[in-house]
Design an enzyme around this catalytic site. Structure first.
Site, PDB file in Angstrom:
ATOM      1  N   SER A  46       0.850  -1.198   0.000  1.00 45.41           N
ATOM      2  CA  SER A  46       0.000   0.000   0.000  1.00 45.41           C
ATOM      3  C   SER A  46       0.881   1.241   0.000  1.00 45.41           C
ATOM      4  O   SER A  46       1.993   1.222   0.547  1.00 45.41           O
ATOM      5  CB  SER A  46      -0.870   0.004   1.262  1.00 45.41           C
ATOM      6  OG  SER A  46      -1.532   1.251   1.390  1.00 45.41           O
ATOM      7  N   TYR A  82      -1.596  -0.411  10.399  1.00 50.77           N
ATOM      8  CA  TYR A  82      -1.798  -0.930   9.030  1.00 50.77           C
ATOM      9  C   TYR A  82      -0.635  -0.505   8.129  1.00 50.77           C
ATOM     10  O   TYR A  82      -0.075  -1.316   7.383  1.00 50.77           O
ATOM     11  CB  TYR A  82      -3.129  -0.407   8.495  1.00 50.77           C
ATOM     12  CG  TYR A  82      -3.364  -0.634   7.021  1.00 50.77           C
ATOM     13  CD1 TYR A  82      -3.916  -1.830   6.556  1.00 50.77           C
ATOM     14  CD2 TYR A  82      -3.059   0.357   6.072  1.00 50.77           C
ATOM     15  CE1 TYR A  82      -4.131  -2.031   5.197  1.00 50.77           C
ATOM     16  CE2 TYR A  82      -3.276   0.155   4.722  1.00 50.77           C
ATOM     17  CZ  TYR A  82      -3.812  -1.033   4.283  1.00 50.77           C
ATOM     18  OH  TYR A  82      -4.033  -1.234   2.938  1.00 50.77           O
TER      19      TYR A  82
HETATM   20  P1  NAP Z   1     -11.381  -5.545   0.847  1.00 51.41           P
HETATM   21  O1  NAP Z   1     -12.391  -5.098  -0.144  1.00 51.41           O
HETATM   22  O2  NAP Z   1     -11.578  -5.227   2.276  1.00 51.41           O
HETATM   23  O3  NAP Z   1     -11.184  -7.129   0.661  1.00 51.41           O
HETATM   24  C1  NAP Z   1     -10.258  -7.804   1.430  1.00 51.41           C
HETATM   25  C2  NAP Z   1     -10.538  -9.274   1.330  1.00 51.41           C
HETATM   26  O4  NAP Z   1      -9.534  -9.925   2.103  1.00 51.41           O
HETATM   27  C3  NAP Z   1     -11.879  -9.672   1.899  1.00 51.41           C
HETATM   28  O5  NAP Z   1     -12.630 -10.266   0.874  1.00 51.41           O
HETATM   29  C4  NAP Z   1     -11.558 -10.658   3.011  1.00 51.41           C
HETATM   30  O6  NAP Z   1     -12.274 -11.874   2.948  1.00 51.41           O
HETATM   31  C5  NAP Z   1     -10.131 -11.039   2.720  1.00 51.41           C
HETATM   32  N1  NAP Z   1      -9.384 -11.362   3.933  1.00 51.41           N
HETATM   33  C6  NAP Z   1      -9.073 -10.557   4.975  1.00 51.41           C
HETATM   34  N2  NAP Z   1      -8.373 -11.243   5.891  1.00 51.41           N
HETATM   35  C7  NAP Z   1      -8.243 -12.500   5.409  1.00 51.41           C
HETATM   36  C8  NAP Z   1      -7.645 -13.678   5.898  1.00 51.41           C
HETATM   37  N3  NAP Z   1      -7.022 -13.700   7.101  1.00 51.41           N
HETATM   38  N4  NAP Z   1      -7.710 -14.804   5.149  1.00 51.41           N
HETATM   39  C9  NAP Z   1      -8.318 -14.798   3.944  1.00 51.41           C
HETATM   40  N5  NAP Z   1      -8.928 -13.709   3.435  1.00 51.41           N
HETATM   41  C10 NAP Z   1      -8.888 -12.585   4.172  1.00 51.41           C
HETATM   42  O7  NAP Z   1      -9.926  -5.007   0.487  1.00 51.41           O
HETATM   43  P2  NAP Z   1      -9.275  -4.323  -0.811  1.00 51.41           P
HETATM   44  O8  NAP Z   1      -9.461  -2.876  -0.677  1.00 51.41           O
HETATM   45  O9  NAP Z   1      -9.687  -5.047  -2.042  1.00 51.41           O
HETATM   46  O10 NAP Z   1      -7.748  -4.610  -0.478  1.00 51.41           O
HETATM   47  C11 NAP Z   1      -7.017  -5.685  -1.013  1.00 51.41           C
HETATM   48  C12 NAP Z   1      -5.565  -5.448  -0.674  1.00 51.41           C
HETATM   49  O11 NAP Z   1      -5.180  -4.169  -1.178  1.00 51.41           O
HETATM   50  C13 NAP Z   1      -5.269  -5.416   0.827  1.00 51.41           C
HETATM   51  O12 NAP Z   1      -4.044  -6.026   1.093  1.00 51.41           O
HETATM   52  C14 NAP Z   1      -5.200  -3.912   1.120  1.00 51.41           C
HETATM   53  O13 NAP Z   1      -4.420  -3.648   2.243  1.00 51.41           O
HETATM   54  C15 NAP Z   1      -4.595  -3.395  -0.157  1.00 51.41           C
HETATM   55  N6  NAP Z   1      -4.841  -1.981  -0.415  1.00 51.41           N
HETATM   56  C16 NAP Z   1      -6.089  -1.485  -0.578  1.00 51.41           C
HETATM   57  C17 NAP Z   1      -6.266  -0.121  -0.820  1.00 51.41           C
HETATM   58  C18 NAP Z   1      -7.606   0.512  -1.005  1.00 51.41           C
HETATM   59  O14 NAP Z   1      -7.683   1.750  -1.089  1.00 51.41           O
HETATM   60  N7  NAP Z   1      -8.688  -0.262  -1.086  1.00 51.41           N
HETATM   61  C19 NAP Z   1      -5.150   0.709  -0.876  1.00 51.41           C
HETATM   62  C20 NAP Z   1      -3.883   0.172  -0.710  1.00 51.41           C
HETATM   63  C21 NAP Z   1      -3.741  -1.190  -0.482  1.00 51.41           C
HETATM   64  P3  NAP Z   1     -13.741 -12.132   3.597  1.00 51.41           P
HETATM   65  O15 NAP Z   1     -14.621 -11.049   3.023  1.00 51.41           O
HETATM   66  O16 NAP Z   1     -14.125 -13.485   3.158  1.00 51.41           O
HETATM   67  O17 NAP Z   1     -13.574 -12.007   5.083  1.00 51.41           O
END
Ligand code: NAP
Length: 250
Positions: free
Chosen positions: A145, A159
């Site tokens: 991130s 985080y």
């Molecule tokens: P999101 O919509 O919250 O989705 C995260 C997914 O991860 C959820 O579907 C959840 O599954 C799964 N998850 C969480 N903990 C888990 C575990 N212990 N085992 C298996 N699955 C797990 O997140 P996102 O925004 O798409 O983010 C994806 C990645 O991008 C993350 O690493 C996040 O830190 C990174 N990121 C996001 C942003 C942003 O602005 N969105 C920015 C920078 C980085 P369940 O729903 O089944 O619980």
């Protein structure tokens, strides 16, 4: 049936992981959609893949658990074949808070879900991909991130620090396995429209912050997926230990 192109995407039930799973399937990968708790969303992603003739499985596994990660990789071995790509994407954040309010329970939960999980999945991937262990090589893409560099003050330093650890993991592992047929790279998304911001207590966070983004908008999960796919493909065959920032210039 065993496939020659097999991708494991962790946390692929929604957001960036779901967009990535769909893109890999469109590019003829057999895809493992990993999820932790939301089977309904994971099944929807799977249906959208099978509807276009793609091949995928869904596997419930909490990737912060060594037992679950072993089960995840064993299931993929048996049902799809040895993984050729691992996308470490699953991650969590907790409600926006200053550091003084953070409990050890919260900090440990962030670290186990965002850091230990990536280490455990990398370990199982390397055991299968490394030529040192009789494998045929492969690619790992870690989703870090922009927070790793900004530090996320007043929101979630825990985080941000977990993502800093992912940058270091990427660098170290890329060098450790560079001569063993494995490339390890990283994407660092900025503000991307997913449900994660609601988990942090502010669903409209991007609207509040987008005027700070040079491109004046948040990113879409599909824009991150394209970068992940490029890093996983042969198009980036000489790239390892590299970081791709996807933040609209932020
Ligand atoms: P999101 O919509 O919250 O989705 C995260 C997914 O991860 C959820 O579907 C959840 O599954 C799964 N998850 C969480 N903990 C888990 C575990 N212990 N085992 C298996 N699955 C797990 O997140 P996102 O925004 O798409 O983010 C994806 C990645 O991008 C993350 O690493 C996040 O830190 C990174 N990121 C996001 C942003 C942003 O602005 N969105 C920015 C920078 C980085 P369940 O729903 O089944 O619980």
């Amino acid at each position: 049936m065993k496939h020659s192109k097999v991708a494991i995407i962790t946390g692929a039930g929604r957001g960036i992981g779901a967009a990535t799973a769909k893109l890999f399937a469109q590019n003829n990968f057999a895809v493992c959609i990993n999820y932790k708790s939301d089977s309904v969303s994971a099944n929807k992603v799977a249906k959208s893949i099978t509807d276009i003739g793609g091949h995928c499985i869904t596997v419930q596994a909490d990737v912060s658990s060594e037992t679950d990660v072993n089960h995840l990789f064993k299931t993929v071995d048996e049902q799809l074949g040895a993984p050729t790509v691992l996308v470490n994407n699953a991650g969590i954040l907790r409600t926006q808070s200053r550091l003084e309010q953070m409990t050890a329970e919260r900090i440990n939960s962030i670290l186990i879900n965002n850091v230990t999980s990536y280490f455990l999945c990398c370990k199982e991937a390397v055991k299968r991909m490394s030529t040192r262990h009789g494998g045929f090589g492969g690619v790992i893409v870690n989703v870090s991130s922009g927070a790793a560099r900004s530090g996320s003050p007043n929101e979630y330093i825990d985080y941000a620090a977990s993502k800093g650890a992912i940058d270091t993991l990427t660098k170290g592992l890329s060098l450790e396995v560079a001569a063993e047929g494995i490339r390890v790279n990283c994407v660092r998304p900025g503000l991307i429209y997913t449900d994660m911001h609601a988990d942090g207590g502010e669903p409209e966070r991007i609207e509040r912050l987008k005027s700070n983004i040079p491109m004046q908008r948040g990113g879409q999960p599909e824009e991150v997926a394209e970068a992940i796919y490029w890093l996983a493909s042969d198009k980036s065959s000489f790239s390892t230990g590299n970081f791709l920032d996807l933040a609209g210039g932020l």
